[in-house]
Design an enzyme around this catalytic site. Structure first.
Site, PDB file in Angstrom:
ATOM      1  N   GLU A 144       0.952  -1.078  -0.003  1.00  0.00           N
ATOM      2  CA  GLU A 144      -0.042   0.056  -0.143  1.00  0.00           C
ATOM      3  C   GLU A 144       0.935   1.190  -0.114  1.00  0.00           C
ATOM      4  O   GLU A 144       1.826   1.260   0.749  1.00  0.00           O
ATOM      5  CB  GLU A 144      -0.954   0.039   1.360  1.00  0.00           C
ATOM      6  CG  GLU A 144      -1.797   1.154   1.091  1.00  0.00           C
ATOM      7  CD  GLU A 144      -2.924   0.923   2.164  1.00  0.00           C
ATOM      8  OE1 GLU A 144      -3.704   2.124   2.469  1.00  0.00           O
ATOM      9  OE2 GLU A 144      -2.842   0.244   3.088  1.00  0.00           O
ATOM     10  N   ALA A 290       1.899  -0.187  10.559  1.00  0.00           N
ATOM     11  CA  ALA A 290       1.739  -1.413  10.528  1.00  0.00           C
ATOM     12  C   ALA A 290       0.667  -1.567   8.970  1.00  0.00           C
ATOM     13  O   ALA A 290       0.432  -0.601   8.751  1.00  0.00           O
ATOM     14  CB  ALA A 290       0.809  -1.994  11.457  1.00  0.00           C
ATOM     15  N   MET A 291       0.674  -2.954   8.749  1.00  0.00           N
ATOM     16  CA  MET A 291      -0.027  -3.020   7.511  1.00  0.00           C
ATOM     17  C   MET A 291      -0.973  -4.117   7.516  1.00  0.00           C
ATOM     18  O   MET A 291      -0.658  -5.406   7.941  1.00  0.00           O
ATOM     19  CB  MET A 291       0.815  -3.191   6.148  1.00  0.00           C
ATOM     20  CG  MET A 291       0.118  -3.310   4.842  1.00  0.00           C
ATOM     21  SD  MET A 291      -1.011  -2.098   4.211  1.00  0.00           S
ATOM     22  CE  MET A 291      -2.074  -2.721   3.491  1.00  0.00           C
ATOM     23  N   GLU A 292      -2.564  -3.869   7.059  1.00  0.00           N
ATOM     24  CA  GLU A 292      -3.628  -4.898   7.310  1.00  0.00           C
ATOM     25  C   GLU A 292      -3.548  -5.850   6.027  1.00  0.00           C
ATOM     26  O   GLU A 292      -4.707  -6.576   6.205  1.00  0.00           O
ATOM     27  CB  GLU A 292      -4.643  -4.112   7.264  1.00  0.00           C
ATOM     28  CG  GLU A 292      -5.405  -3.446   5.916  1.00  0.00           C
ATOM     29  CD  GLU A 292      -4.977  -2.273   5.903  1.00  0.00           C
ATOM     30  OE1 GLU A 292      -5.707  -1.335   4.977  1.00  0.00           O
ATOM     31  OE2 GLU A 292      -3.937  -1.589   6.306  1.00  0.00           O
ATOM     32  N   ASN A 293      -2.736  -6.338   5.494  1.00  0.00           N
ATOM     33  CA  ASN A 293      -2.848  -7.252   4.501  1.00  0.00           C
ATOM     34  C   ASN A 293      -3.696  -8.490   4.814  1.00  0.00           C
ATOM     35  O   ASN A 293      -3.431  -9.244   5.896  1.00  0.00           O
ATOM     36  CB  ASN A 293      -1.438  -7.994   3.910  1.00  0.00           C
ATOM     37  CG  ASN A 293      -0.185  -6.718   4.035  1.00  0.00           C
ATOM     38  OD1 ASN A 293      -0.469  -6.130   3.212  1.00  0.00           O
ATOM     39  ND2 ASN A 293       0.663  -6.912   4.980  1.00  0.00           N
ATOM     40  N   GLU A 326      -5.195  -2.842  12.758  1.00  0.00           N
ATOM     41  CA  GLU A 326      -5.029  -3.548  11.525  1.00  0.00           C
ATOM     42  C   GLU A 326      -5.877  -4.816  11.709  1.00  0.00           C
ATOM     43  O   GLU A 326      -6.380  -5.120  10.501  1.00  0.00           O
ATOM     44  CB  GLU A 326      -3.549  -4.029  11.648  1.00  0.00           C
ATOM     45  CG  GLU A 326      -2.752  -2.929  11.603  1.00  0.00           C
ATOM     46  CD  GLU A 326      -2.699  -1.679  10.560  1.00  0.00           C
ATOM     47  OE1 GLU A 326      -3.351  -2.075   9.617  1.00  0.00           O
ATOM     48  OE2 GLU A 326      -2.399  -0.760  10.934  1.00  0.00           O
ATOM     49  N   HIS A 329      -9.537  -3.674  10.372  1.00  0.00           N
ATOM     50  CA  HIS A 329      -9.242  -3.532   8.651  1.00  0.00           C
ATOM     51  C   HIS A 329      -9.857  -4.530   8.084  1.00  0.00           C
ATOM     52  O   HIS A 329     -10.159  -4.535   6.886  1.00  0.00           O
ATOM     53  CB  HIS A 329      -7.867  -3.133   8.447  1.00  0.00           C
ATOM     54  CG  HIS A 329      -7.568  -1.759   8.226  1.00  0.00           C
ATOM     55  ND1 HIS A 329      -8.331  -0.812   7.784  1.00  0.00           N
ATOM     56  CD2 HIS A 329      -6.654  -1.031   8.562  1.00  0.00           C
ATOM     57  CE1 HIS A 329      -7.984   0.480   7.505  1.00  0.00           C
ATOM     58  NE2 HIS A 329      -6.914   0.181   8.269  1.00  0.00           N
TER      59      HIS A 329
END
Length: 888
Positions: A144, A290-293, A326, A329
């Protein structure tokens, strides 16, 4: 995605890296130009041959023409710094393709095809940390907003949703763990020492949610049973320990936070997790928080690792909040995603609100609300009043990474909170249920959310939509008049002009209020009014004597209230208001009025009576046995210098700093005995994570802050004693923060002790840098210069860069040094960092962009540094856009 939260600690509280530089002035993307994709990609199969220096990627796309597209026969596959090694269509090699800048264009004759493209990338050379990159021997991704195009050619836009199948092959000794989105369907070993794993994500998702992690990892494992009875396997992955417990021992709080988040989301929003696995991986090199993959969240280690010895209470809160953000999400961002990046606040604003409500329920609702408003005022309000102002749904951008802003996140959350305030919690839940049900599996828009709230919650939001399209912080002028038996509240709103929006329309503003009786100290109940015109009057009967107005209780609207309030009324509210935020606000207003009374002139403040009123109010707060210490600690904090500067048309940072420190010194000296007694009482409370123990630790630090300004020798003694006796990081860091700003022998001694005690712990080393860069020490600027040459400092790690330079940029007395040396230091950093990590470099531009609101001498120096940056060759588009907009 959680933007990297400010890690500062102050006394105030391939090919990819070596690719040709992007143009300084990329094409402007406009929201009004949106058109549906020409081609859809229902299925994606990715095959990775993993290597730190040369990873091969075979991308197999099942594509079909979109009936809503324009009929273009060519499919555009976005790329960034990658080259196609081979291209086939329907199993046959083809020459019917061409490069259009970084993108691959393939002409397709029919309605449906299979495209296979092979690429090779160099993760080890990817210093931008976007796409696939190496971090401490492991491989990980960040896609992202537009990182997937740095891995494979693809229509890299959020409204192209696909199901993904992923196969990874890599050296088993180097990459013993292979993770991707969804569920692991198969794995095995090869005879050559490599092994493989296959993953499948059954839920369609955009490319920005793709994730891959490969490395030598260890997992903290647990399970969660959903409300429908499904058992979900949970794992938090960290670097494998080398001869000891290592990071794995510090994941317990994160796991507990995850399980609480999953349960809370079921109970409060009715959202259940939808895969068999949920994985979190902690990475030390990460641009964001952080990233919500989908099913594989990738986190900055800062928001995973915590134990009492190395993490403060604030760190514990941040871990819990970001883990929740996260996870939430999964529905507000993954199951329902964004149609385009202009809708970013659709997922981020809603998810920030959800994590705020969660944190309120997990801890102190009132303290959490105050903390959220403090962040809004210190970060978003200045953004709204500066050259980078934009609506929560922007109209255009050149580089989307520049719009991961406090406006999109924090103001976006406040806008949705206003809907909740007007609807009430039950009706708001009906609106969110309808939104998730109506748009599950779709790429939606902000308008879709507003319409669902209208239909589900029964609200008329026709004019409320202006909050999505107008930038700027509304100002509400309030006057309370009393005549006979009636109180009349006159309100007038204005929305200031912002770049590109010189004229604004009035917006609906929900305001919670109460009218207090002066004699009894009580009120008849809280009311909600909505100011939806440029001006209006509200009448309240039955008041024989003038009441005291408590307005915008709970910060029900993200506005600036402009109101002349007598000091005695503010003292009354600070002592009697039963709304904790309003009580805090009264104390803040009392201080702001005093510190800004002379317009920020050097050495000038309000009247002596105003200072006495502040002292009287604070003394009552310290003595109030009904207050818990968490709230008492909040009420002891003076308004920050950035917020004070926002109250003035033109601010003199030096004068503001001198006035604020002068007031702190006067309060510290006047209340010395009370503060010392409070510190002694709080020091007797044993360590724990309960509210009483956390409040005691906050109280100790705030007492030291005031004492350091008024009686520094007492503060130095108490802080040194607190440091040496500390059995937790909160007490140790709080003490060292105060000592770092004082001229005392204990300063150098204990800074050295702190560094040696935690040698090898990267996150605590970050604290050591921040404590010095953000300190009130008169030589802080020189200290930062020395620290930049320290052997532990590197520009390659975003956490380390932020720990030193963001802490410095948030330190008003050092950053705003009259010589301009602070501005020059940040400009030098931006120029050095931009070729290495443009996204991180661009985030240092806004502090310089405030030049229009600063007194003339400093203003000229700030602008000159921006012009120097702008003149540099080969600036990234991230930094070029920020600098260009800042210069206007």
């Amino acid at each position: 995605m959680d933007i990297a939260r400010d890690p500062t600690v102050t006394a105030d509280d391939t090919q990819i890296a070596d690719a040709a530089p992007m143009p300084q002035h990329p094409q402007e993307i406009r929201r009004e130009d949106y058109h549906p994709p020409e081609w859809l990609v229902p299925q994606v199969a990715l095959d990775f041959a993993l290597d730190l220096d040369a990873t091969r990627v075979v991308t197999r796309l099942t594509v079909q023409r979109n009936p809503e597209g324009g009929g273009d026969k060519a499919i555009r596959l976005n790329g960034d710094g990658i080259a196609a090694l081979a291209v086939t269509v329907d199993g046959n090699a083809t020459n019917d393709w061409q490069m259009d800048g970084p993108d691959l264009l393939i002409t397709l004759p029919g309605e449906a095809h299979e495209i296979v493209v092979e690429t090779q990338i160099n993760p080890a050379a990817n210093s931008q940390l976007m796409g696939l990159y190496a971090s401490n021997g492991m491989l990980c991704t960040q896609c992202e907003a537009e990182g997937f195009r740095r891995i494979a050619f693809f229509p890299d836009r959020p409204d192209v949703l696909s199901t993904y199948s992923v196969r990874m092959t890599g050296d088993k000794a180097r990459f013993p763990v292979l993770l991707s989105n969804g569920n692991c369907t198969d794995s095995g070993d090869n005879a050559d020492g490599t092994h493989w794993a296959e993953w499948h994500d059954p839920w369609p998702k955009p490319s920005y949610l793709f994730a891959l992690v490969a490395g030598d990892l260890a997992a903290d494992r647990d399970t969660f049973t959903t409300m429908s009875g499904r058992e979900v396997q949970l794992a938090i992955w960290v670097r494998a320990p080398k001869g000891g417990g290592g990071d794995l021992d510090r994941t317990g709080h994160a796991m507990r936070s995850l399980k609480k988040s999953m349960k809370w989301d079921e109970e409060v929003f009715g959202r259940e997790y939808d895969l068999d696995l949920f994985n979190i991986v902690a990475v030390s090199d990460f641009n964001m928080g952080a990233m919500e993959n989908k099913g594989l969240n990738v986190f900055n280690t800062r928001y995973v690792l915590a134990d009492p010895e190395t993490a403060t209470d604030g760190d514990y809160d941040a871990v819990e909040g970001v883990i929740a953000h996260e996870y939430f999400h999964n529905w507000s961002g993954n199951r329902v995603t964004c149609r385009d990046w202009f809708q970013l606040s659709l997922k981020e604003g809603l998810t920030v609100l959800r994590d705020q409500l969660f944190s309120q329920d997990m801890g102190s609702e009132s303290v959490k609300r105050i903390e959220d408003v403090r962040i809004l005022r210190s970060a978003q309000f200045p953004e709204d009043s500066g050259p980078l102002a934009h609506p929560i749904r922007p109209d255009s951008y050149r580089e989307i990474s520049n719009f991961y802003t406090s406006t999109v996140y924090n103001k976006g959350a406040e806008v949705i909170r206003m809907m909740r305030t007007m609807a009430g919690p039950e009706a708001f839940r009906k609106g969110t249920d309808l939104y998730f049900d109506r748009h599950d599996g779709e790429a939606a828009t902000c308008e879709d959310f507003v319409k669902a709230m209208e239909d589900g919650a029964g609200l008329d939001l026709s004019r409320f939509r202006l909050w999505y399209s107008q930038a700027g912080t509304p100002r509400v002028e309030a006057r309370l008049k009393h005549a006979g038996n009636e109180a009349v509240l006159h309100l007038k709103q204005t929305v200031p002009a912002t770049p590109g929006q010189p004229e604004k329309q009035p917006m609906p503003i929900p305001l919670r209020l109460a009218l207090f009786d002066r004699e009894s100290g009580g009120h008849r109940g809280e009311q909600l009014i909505v100011l939806d015109k440029a001006s209006d009057s509200f009448r309240f009967g039955g008041f024989a004597t003038p009441p005291v107005l408590s307005l915008n209780r709970g910060f029900s609207a993200p506005v600036a209230i402009e109101r002349q309030v007598a000091e005695d009324e503010l003292v009354f509210l600070a002592a009697h208001d039963d709304d904790p935020f309003a009580r805090y606000e009264a104390m803040q207003s009392l201080t702001v009025q005093y510190l800004t009374a002379a317009g920020g002139e050097a050495g000038a403040t309000g009247s002596g009576a105003g200072r006495e009123a502040i002292g009287t109010a604070l003394e009552a707060i310290l003595a109030d046995s009904a207050l818990d210490d968490l709230m008492r600690g909040e009420l002891m904090m003076l308004p920050g210098e950035t917020y004070l500067a926002e109250q003035l048309l033109v601010a003199d940072p030096g004068a503001i700093h001198a006035a604020r420190e002068g007031l702190k010194g006067w309060l510290g000296a006047r209340l010395e005995q009370r503060l010392v007694a409070l510190h002694e009482r709080a020091s007797a409370v044993p360590y724990g994570l309960d509210a009483a123990a956390r409040g005691a630790r906050k109280l100790k630090t705030q007492a030291l802050v005031l004492l350091a300004a008024g009686v520094p020798e007492v503060a130095a003694r108490l802080a040194a004693e607190q440091y040496r006796a500390a059995d937790n990081m909160t007490d140790r860091q709080g003490a060292l923060m105060v000592l770092a700003g004082l001229e005392t022998p204990a300063r150098a001694e204990l800074l050295a002790d702190f560094k040696a005690r935690y040698e090898g712990n990267a996150l605590v080393t970050d604290k050591w840098f921040s404590l010095q860069a953000g300190s009130l020490h008169p030589q802080a600027l020189d200290h930062v210069r020395e620290l930049a040459g320290h052997s532990d400092f590197t520009l390659a790690n975003p956490n380390r860069v932020r720990s030193l330079y963001m802490a410095f940029a948030a330190n008003p007395q050092a950053f705003h040094a009259a010589s301009g040396e602070g501005y020059r230091m940040i400009a030098d950093l931006i120029l050095a960092l931009d070729p290495i990590n443009a996204q991180t470099a661009a985030r240092f531009v806004p502090p310089l962009g405030r030049w229009r609101r600063i007194e003339p001498a400093r203003s000229a120096l700030m602008r000159a540094e921006l012009e120097r940056i702008a003149a540099a060759p080969n600036l990234s588009r991230d930094t070029a856009e920020q600098v260009g907009r800042s210069l206007g």
